[in-house]
Design a protein around this motif. Sequence first.
Motif, short mmCIF file in Angstrom:
data_model
loop_
_atom_site.label_atom_id
_atom_site.label_comp_id
_atom_site.label_asym_id
_atom_site.label_seq_id
_atom_site.Cartn_x
_atom_site.Cartn_y
_atom_site.Cartn_z
N ASP A 135 0.81 -1.21 0.00
CA ASP A 135 0.00 0.00 0.00
C ASP A 135 0.85 1.27 0.00
N ARG A 179 -5.00 1.43 -7.18
CA ARG A 179 -5.17 1.59 -5.73
C ARG A 179 -6.32 2.54 -5.44
N LYS A 210 -5.60 -1.87 3.60
CA LYS A 210 -4.34 -1.66 2.89
C LYS A 210 -4.01 -2.88 2.03
#
Length: 452
Positions: A135, A179, A210
């Motif tokens: 992450d 993401r 995450k």
Amino acid sequence: MFHKLIWRLAFPLLLYLLGVVLVVIWLRGQPDIHPAVIFGILILAFLLAFLLSFFLAMWVSQPIVSLSSSLKSSPPTTPANHASLARYTEIEELILAIKELQERDNSQIKVLDNERSQLAAILFEMSDGVVLVDDQGGVRLANPAACELFGVESDWVIGRSLIEAFRSHQLVEIWQQSRKTGQSEIVTLEFLARKLYLQCVATPVGHGQKPNTLLLLTDLTRLRQLETIRQDFIHNVSHELRTPLASLKALAETLIDGALDDPPAARKFLQNMETEVDALSLMVSELLELSRIESGRVPLKMVRVMPCELLANVEERLRLQADRAGLKINILCDDETPEVLADSSRLEQVLVNLLHNSIKFTPEGGYIALRANQDAAKVIFSVEDTGIGIPANDMNRIFERFYKIDRARRTGGTGLGLAIARHLVEAHGGQIWAESIEGKGSTFYFSIPIAR
């Protein structure tokens, strides 16, 4: 479930209390106590001792029995142990259950280790690049294919940031996009300086706040090259067909418009039309020949061939053409050169194509050398000339179909000769290549394995 430990605790405690009561009565030695009272006291002591022992045994054994039952709830790895549990106490049963649990854990660990080893082997052998990014943008995993695409070391990139490891803002952008959206993203990365084209698929993996991101990199460079070759092929075929067809149409229109009434002019136009038709026929025949060679439908009659005799036959076939162009051909071949296993007619066709090109692109007064030399387990044939040479930008494409440099287009030809030569040499298990200096000449080489 509790009977074993219950009786093992109850009887010792019961006997102990009974003994105490008897000793007390005996010591006091009071003869006036009625036997019935003594018996009642004994019964009451017995009952109290039994109840106390029972509840104490339950309190001690309940957690142990519960733990043993839970450990034995899944199928044991050693079924024979359970068959003999009736002979053991609860503590012993607990020990056996713990041992079986340990054995199951060890077995599962081995399975997981095997699966991890298989996954590592798959990642190591994959031709596609795989990069796992956390992450924070740190590289957690990168297989050798991914590192090779970017020219970095596998051990070095682990733990570094994505931008530091691979020096690509495009990779960072697709990772950030995946993401942000939480979905798979696909993009084509172009590295023009390295002539590298990659398809990158970014996919979130894992759960939680995450998740990691998996980057799958596929090398599209070869596909791009094939696409470029296909486009050039279509362009070149169109160019090669358009010119003779346009000439034929113009000649036919001229004849229709009145040239038929002028016999000398009509004959000249018809001769020109015949020339154009011959050129088209040659192109079609060479295309068919090339297609048959590429598809492996051309059987090779492999026999032992003397390289020097092969060069002599080729020189004899094109000697008159070389004399007309004012060129000198020399054969440099040692009679001790070993035989090669080849189809003599096809190998002669390769040499004729190469020699014909040398004659066509070498100015009058030039020189052409035909050579054959042994090099380890193969014989190297070469055709060297002092012609106009080939530009460096064209060297890596001269063996493509229809590919011709600008000078070659003014001299005619189909542009298929070198492509045919390449496929024939490769069909013999050899290689073909060229060296050239523009303005000074060219040398074409090809290798053929020695006959064993």
